[in-house]
Design an enzyme around this catalytic site. Structure first.
Site, short mmCIF file in Angstrom:
data_model
loop_
_atom_site.label_atom_id
_atom_site.label_comp_id
_atom_site.label_asym_id
_atom_site.label_seq_id
_atom_site.Cartn_x
_atom_site.Cartn_y
_atom_site.Cartn_z
N HIS A 62 0.87 -1.25 0.27
CA HIS A 62 0.19 0.06 0.06
C HIS A 62 1.01 1.05 -0.48
CE1 HIS A 62 -3.10 -2.58 2.58
NE2 HIS A 62 -3.33 -3.18 1.25
N LYS A 72 5.57 6.00 7.46
CA LYS A 72 5.46 5.13 8.64
C LYS A 72 6.83 4.56 9.36
CE LYS A 72 1.66 3.29 5.55
NZ LYS A 72 0.66 2.62 5.20
N HIS A 119 4.10 -0.13 1.10
CA HIS A 119 4.63 -0.57 2.02
C HIS A 119 3.34 -2.04 2.30
CE1 HIS A 119 3.71 -1.46 6.71
NE2 HIS A 119 5.12 -2.00 6.75
N TYR A 132 1.54 1.85 13.86
CA TYR A 132 2.53 2.20 13.24
C TYR A 132 2.18 3.86 13.47
CZ TYR A 132 -1.45 1.46 9.95
OH TYR A 132 -2.39 0.88 9.02
N ASP A 168 -6.47 -5.79 -1.94
CA ASP A 168 -5.51 -6.40 -2.01
C ASP A 168 -4.99 -7.95 -3.16
OD1 ASP A 168 -4.19 -3.90 -0.17
OD2 ASP A 168 -4.05 -6.50 1.34
#
Length: 181
Positions: A62, A72, A119, A132, A168
């Protein structure tokens, strides 16, 4: 705080100092002064997120497009993950390259993924809690992603059939990807 070099500019692993005794442990997961001394410029963290996943869940790859792109600082509170970042910065000498590291509740390592990277992570244990800090607020219209198993990226996740979200399953391949960074 000990910096783990990744070979990709801006992408760093962080080894924290853990103090343990018969009662348990203590460590600073973030300290502004220590960050500035060891890393440099301090990102402006504006949002914290946490997820829990079962073993075999893959979340990613993402990113958020500018002007809502996010850096992040990620870590695992409980369990473990294989964490992956892919450089999407067009002018970077490491464009399209990735770096992986194991993050776990046991090793207390962290990974800083700056803006301009995709990521993702694969959970290696049931009930893994992933946390995160983000440098920008989430913006649904700016969300993007790449196929987790894209042959051009050649990421060895160590799994053939992870548990994926519907979103995804259908992200773009890297060959046809036009980076917004």
């Amino acid at each position: 705080m000990k910096i783990i070099e990744t070979g990709i500019e801006g992408l760093i692993g962080i080894e924290t100092r853990v103090f343990g005794d018969e009662r348990g442990y203590f460590f600073e997961s973030f300290n502004e002064k220590t960050w500035k001394e060891n890393v440099g410029d301090l990102p402006n963290f504006v949002q914290d997120n946490e997820s829990m996943s079962h073993k075999g869940v893959l979340r990613g790859l993402h990113f958020q497009k500018t002007p809502h792109s996010q850096g992040k600082l990620v870590r695992v509170i409980q369990g473990s993950v294989l964490d992956v970042a892919v450089d999407l910065r067009k002018d970077s000498p490491t464009y399209g390259q990735h770096y992986k590291m194991i993050l776990s509740g046991e090793n207390k390592q962290q990974f800083y993924v700056p803006e301009g990277f995709a990521h993702g992570f694969l959970t290696l244990e049931d009930n893994t809690i992933f946390s995160y800090k983000c440098t920008n607020l989430y913006n649904q219209e700016s969300e993007g992603g790449l196929m987790w198993n894209d042959p051009k990226l050649n990421i060895d996740w160590g799994i053939d059939h992870p548990i994926l979200s519907e979103k995804d399953r259908f992200y773009q391949d890297f060959i046809n990807f036009v980076s917004p960074f």
